[in-house]
Enzyme design. Structure first.
Site, PDB file in Angstrom:
ATOM      1  N   HIS A  35      37.190  39.288  36.162  1.00  0.00           N
ATOM      2  CA  HIS A  35      38.005  39.337  37.092  1.00  0.00           C
ATOM      3  C   HIS A  35      39.229  38.900  38.058  1.00  0.00           C
ATOM      4  O   HIS A  35      39.851  39.601  38.483  1.00  0.00           O
ATOM      5  CB  HIS A  35      37.237  40.570  38.332  1.00  0.00           C
ATOM      6  CG  HIS A  35      36.324  41.436  37.501  1.00  0.00           C
ATOM      7  ND1 HIS A  35      36.385  42.791  36.414  1.00  0.00           N
ATOM      8  CD2 HIS A  35      34.933  41.867  38.087  1.00  0.00           C
ATOM      9  CE1 HIS A  35      35.465  43.427  36.406  1.00  0.00           C
ATOM     10  NE2 HIS A  35      34.662  42.901  37.457  1.00  0.00           N
ATOM     11  N   ASP A  54      41.345  47.465  31.887  1.00  0.00           N
ATOM     12  CA  ASP A  54      39.848  47.285  31.280  1.00  0.00           C
ATOM     13  C   ASP A  54      40.058  45.897  30.289  1.00  0.00           C
ATOM     14  O   ASP A  54      40.981  45.667  30.162  1.00  0.00           O
ATOM     15  CB  ASP A  54      39.637  48.340  30.268  1.00  0.00           C
ATOM     16  CG  ASP A  54      38.244  48.666  30.196  1.00  0.00           C
ATOM     17  OD1 ASP A  54      37.893  48.060  31.226  1.00  0.00           O
ATOM     18  OD2 ASP A  54      37.674  49.482  29.226  1.00  0.00           O
ATOM     19  N   GLU A  80      32.756  55.452  40.201  1.00  0.00           N
ATOM     20  CA  GLU A  80      32.355  55.256  39.557  1.00  0.00           C
ATOM     21  C   GLU A  80      31.565  53.404  39.642  1.00  0.00           C
ATOM     22  O   GLU A  80      31.401  53.324  39.565  1.00  0.00           O
ATOM     23  CB  GLU A  80      32.526  55.397  37.950  1.00  0.00           C
ATOM     24  CG  GLU A  80      32.177  57.073  37.807  1.00  0.00           C
ATOM     25  CD  GLU A  80      33.328  57.882  38.270  1.00  0.00           C
ATOM     26  OE1 GLU A  80      34.700  57.356  38.369  1.00  0.00           O
ATOM     27  OE2 GLU A  80      33.705  58.639  39.027  1.00  0.00           O
ATOM     28  N   ARG A  95      27.833  49.731  40.103  1.00  0.00           N
ATOM     29  CA  ARG A  95      27.746  47.617  39.451  1.00  0.00           C
ATOM     30  C   ARG A  95      27.194  47.178  40.631  1.00  0.00           C
ATOM     31  O   ARG A  95      27.267  47.506  41.392  1.00  0.00           O
ATOM     32  CB  ARG A  95      29.345  47.800  39.060  1.00  0.00           C
ATOM     33  CG  ARG A  95      30.045  48.139  38.398  1.00  0.00           C
ATOM     34  CD  ARG A  95      31.357  47.608  37.630  1.00  0.00           C
ATOM     35  NE  ARG A  95      32.312  48.293  36.696  1.00  0.00           N
ATOM     36  CZ  ARG A  95      32.984  47.744  35.966  1.00  0.00           C
ATOM     37  NH1 ARG A  95      33.361  46.229  35.865  1.00  0.00           N
ATOM     38  NH2 ARG A  95      32.831  48.553  35.219  1.00  0.00           N
ATOM     39  N   LEU A 115      60.154  48.327  43.208  1.00  0.00           N
ATOM     40  CA  LEU A 115      59.072  49.027  42.997  1.00  0.00           C
ATOM     41  C   LEU A 115      58.668  48.973  43.930  1.00  0.00           C
ATOM     42  O   LEU A 115      57.655  48.410  45.009  1.00  0.00           O
ATOM     43  CB  LEU A 115      58.667  47.658  41.447  1.00  0.00           C
ATOM     44  CG  LEU A 115      57.804  47.712  40.785  1.00  0.00           C
ATOM     45  CD1 LEU A 115      57.533  49.038  39.895  1.00  0.00           C
ATOM     46  CD2 LEU A 115      55.928  46.171  40.487  1.00  0.00           C
TER      47      LEU A 115
HETATM   48  C1  FPP Z   1      37.540  47.004  34.378  1.00  0.00           C
HETATM   49  O1  FPP Z   1      37.072  45.687  33.483  1.00  0.00           O
HETATM   50  C2  FPP Z   1      37.453  46.058  35.394  1.00  0.00           C
HETATM   51  C3  FPP Z   1      37.715  46.625  36.398  1.00  0.00           C
HETATM   52  C4  FPP Z   1      36.516  47.337  36.739  1.00  0.00           C
HETATM   53  C5  FPP Z   1      38.079  45.883  37.339  1.00  0.00           C
HETATM   54  C6  FPP Z   1      39.747  45.718  37.490  1.00  0.00           C
HETATM   55  C7  FPP Z   1      39.880  44.218  39.027  1.00  0.00           C
HETATM   56  C8  FPP Z   1      41.359  43.561  38.749  1.00  0.00           C
HETATM   57  C9  FPP Z   1      41.502  43.378  37.345  1.00  0.00           C
HETATM   58  C10 FPP Z   1      41.249  42.853  39.578  1.00  0.00           C
HETATM   59  C11 FPP Z   1      41.494  42.888  40.769  1.00  0.00           C
HETATM   60  C12 FPP Z   1      42.608  44.076  41.591  1.00  0.00           C
HETATM   61  C13 FPP Z   1      42.289  44.039  42.518  1.00  0.00           C
HETATM   62  C14 FPP Z   1      43.518  44.213  42.899  1.00  0.00           C
HETATM   63  C15 FPP Z   1      40.923  44.355  42.841  1.00  0.00           C
HETATM   64  P1  FPP Z   1      35.921  45.662  33.431  1.00  0.00           P
HETATM   65  O2  FPP Z   1      34.635  45.015  34.342  1.00  0.00           O
HETATM   66  O3  FPP Z   1      35.062  47.272  32.849  1.00  0.00           O
HETATM   67  O4  FPP Z   1      35.671  45.033  31.768  1.00  0.00           O
HETATM   68  P2  FPP Z   1      34.385  45.250  30.414  1.00  0.00           P
HETATM   69  O5  FPP Z   1      34.634  46.581  29.910  1.00  0.00           O
HETATM   70  O6  FPP Z   1      34.573  44.456  29.246  1.00  0.00           O
HETATM   71  O7  FPP Z   1      32.963  45.000  30.662  1.00  0.00           O
END
Ligand code: FPP
Length: 230
Positions: free
Chosen positions: A30, A13, A60, A64, A124
């Protein structure tokens, strides 16, 4: 080093907030999150981690904006294409958690390819949760159980767990949540029952091997009683 956490689960997150703090669009966050994932997968085995589960896209997250959803799907494909050689060389096995049937075909094809190519690796296990929700997983498991005609009296927790996407994996010992929020957000809600939880205000793109090590050191100092008196 081994800290006794065989299975570490991470809620990746804070990508959006990390990007916003730099005046960049969320997608840049991301992309930086993907770099963090690369670092953590490299660091995990030498810290005694055998299973690493990462929450990449939740049931969920479809809410977005379409461009952000598409960017996350593209990042998955990019990660699998660009990392597969190294992951295979490092004996990493890739598996996926979640309902993949709703994902774009290009993702499903790459996912199957990665699973097939790495299926005999055992250093792993990297479990990528994609269109994953804990409640959805439990409902899907219940559906397959009913379809299999299981005798209700023979059903116990162990048998039920074998129908979950994580069937065959040990429960997570440690759930790590960067970004400071104090909740599980529908991630491994059955499996994380007795997991220790480590929350850090750092955003996921800032995560690296030393931060993982610090989380594991904190974990190793905790006393786990599993409902007993210890
Ligand atoms: C949450 O941060 C993160 C996500 C919804 C996506 C996680 C994805 C990655 C780490 C990279 C992609 C990896 C793969 C394998 C697809 P947020 O966007 O909710 O952050 P915020 O809470 O600061 O808005």
């Amino acid at each position: 080093m081994n800290y006794g956490a065989r299975h570490v689960a991470i809620i990746m997150d804070g990508n959006g907030r990390w990007a916003a703090a730099r005046g960049e669009p969320r997608v840049v966050g991301h992309r930086a999150g993907l770099e963090a994932l690369r670092r953590i997968v490299r660091a995990a085995p030498s810290l005694g981690v055998e299973y690493l589960s990462v929450y990449a896209f939740s049931t969920e997250n479809w809410k977005r904006p379409a461009e952000e959803v598409a960017a996350l799907m593209d990042l998955l494909v990019e990660y699998l294409r660009s990392e597969i050689d190294e992951l295979d060389r490092e004996h990493v096995r890739i598996v996926f958690l979640g309902d993949r049937t709703a994902l774009p075909e290009r993702c499903q094809l790459e996912m199957e390819r990665a699973e097939r190519r790495t299926e005999s690796n055992s250093r792993l296990v990297l479990a990528i949760a994609m269109n994953y929700g804990g409640r959805d997983e439990i409902v899907r498991a219940a559906r397959s159980l009913l379809r299999s005609g299981v005798d209700p009296e023979s059903l116990d927790e162990e048998r039920f767990a074998s129908y979950l996407d994580t069937g065959g994996m040990p429960d997570p010992d440690l759930v790590i949540r960067p970004g400071g929020e104090l909740r599980l957000s529908n991630f491994l809600i059955w499996q994380a029952n007795y997991a220790e939880i480590y929350v850090t205000p750092l955003y996921w793109p800032e995560f690296d091997g030393p931060v993982l090590q610090e989380a594991l050191e904190t974990f190793a100092r905790r006393e786990r009683r599993f409902g007993g008196l210890g």
